[in-house]
Scaffold this active site. Structure first.
Site, short mmCIF file in Angstrom:
data_model
loop_
_atom_site.label_atom_id
_atom_site.label_comp_id
_atom_site.label_asym_id
_atom_site.label_seq_id
_atom_site.Cartn_x
_atom_site.Cartn_y
_atom_site.Cartn_z
N ASP A 117 0.82 -1.21 0.00
CA ASP A 117 0.00 0.00 0.00
C ASP A 117 0.86 1.26 0.00
O ASP A 117 2.02 1.25 0.42
CB ASP A 117 -0.87 0.05 1.27
CG ASP A 117 -2.02 -0.94 1.23
OD1 ASP A 117 -2.06 -1.79 0.33
OD2 ASP A 117 -2.89 -0.86 2.13
N HIS A 266 4.02 -2.22 3.05
CA HIS A 266 4.07 -0.89 2.42
C HIS A 266 5.37 -0.72 1.63
O HIS A 266 6.45 -0.85 2.21
CB HIS A 266 3.96 0.19 3.50
CG HIS A 266 2.65 0.15 4.21
ND1 HIS A 266 2.39 -0.74 5.21
CD2 HIS A 266 1.51 0.86 4.01
CE1 HIS A 266 1.13 -0.58 5.62
NE2 HIS A 266 0.58 0.38 4.91
ZN ZN Z 1 -2.42 3.21 3.40
#
Ligand code: ZN
Length: 294
Positions: A117, A266
């Site tokens: 993400d 991430h």
């Molecule tokens: Zn996020």
């Protein structure tokens, strides 16, 4: 792409048949993914509530990692061979934020999916490198600000065979927005991804894992499917000066590992980029194969 699923499924099935019983690893669901990491305002709509599997607003906690990791598995290295007789299985989340399930219920599920993400960012190339070297495909839920800064990386993600999904333009809590604002957060990324890939994206990851009925209705209108996660890497937790030991990220993933794990990480963090090859190796050692959504 289909080839890959077939190979994955085949490998998973072969590996499973050779696997012994699970160990006494930590019980499942011990570290429910909390709200989205990179977000400065955690705590909102924390997905880890104890709703049942069907409960909206509960992307995380409910993942009942069926069985703990299985250190006794065979080497777990996919050999890449393909069985022409293998079923054409596709994988889907078994509900919002729940484990991946195969389209063929007879297929074993020792699979995991890596999702990244918030990017693209300066660390995305290293993540891509780790994935390429391991021969693993992943899903990248991109932001508008990441894409604006790294349009080349959006293209590269696609060109290297990964899936592009949407994580909004500015990373708001979508449950606090009205329909029009929600669409404004999403539509430009639909357009961008369509432009890059030639087809509209199908998947949406909500910032903070937060969603409600109104967001689901908006996504429905935009023909997007919400994908949360069932295994948080905690790459956002206990970060000091922008860094934490990548081995701790691996540990968190292993602690929560279960068949069909949808792993949240991430590609905006150095330690995550470093952890990618370690996560892949650790899961393969336990007999897991990596898959992506259709
Ligand atoms: Zn996020």
């Amino acid at each position: 792409m289909k080839k890959q699923w077939i190979a994955s499924v085949l490998c998973a099935a072969m590996l499973l048949s050779g696997c012994a019983a699970a160990s006494s690893d930590p019980p499942s669901g011990r570290t429910p993914p909390v709200s989205d990491p990179t977000d400065p305002t955690p705590g909102i709509a924390d997905p880890g509530d104890p709703n049942g599997p069907a409960g909206p607003g509960d992307p995380s906690g409910a993942d009942e990692p069926g069985s703990p990791s299985d250190p006794s598995g065979p080497d777990g290295e996919p050999d890449g061979s393909e069985n022409p007789g293998a079923p054409a299985v596709t994988w889907k989340p078994g509900g919002i934020g729940y484990p991946l399930v195969p389209s063929d219920p007879a297929v074993e599920q020792k699979v995991a999916m890596l999702t990244f993400d918030d990017g693209p960012s300066n660390y995305t190339p290293q993540v891509l490198e780790g994935l390429r070297e391991a021969g693993v495909k992943a899903v990248f839920f991109i932001t508008g600000y990441g894409a604006a800064q790294h349009p080349d990386l959006v293209k590269r993600i696609h060109e290297e065979g990964h899936l592009l999904g949407i994580h909004t333009m500015t990373h708001p809590n979508m449950t606090s927005l009205g329909r029009e604002e929600q669409i404004a957060e999403i539509q430009p990324l639909i357009d961008l991804i369509t432009d890059v890939t030639g087809e509209p994206p199908r998947y949406f990851r909500p910032p903070f894992g937060a969603y409600n009925d109104e967001l689901l209705a908006t996504l429905d209108e935009l023909e997007l499917e919400l994908i949360n996660w069932s295994n948080g890497s905690l790459d956002w937790d206990d970060v000091v000066d922008g860094y934490k030991d990548p081995n701790l990220v691996v540990e968190a993933v292993l602690d929560q590992l279960h068949p069909g794990s949808v792993i949240l990480a991430h590609d905006t963090m150095k330690h995550t980029a470093e952890a990618v090859p370690l996560i892949i190796a650790a899961l393969r050692e336990r007999g897991y194969e990596f898959v992506v959504l259709p």
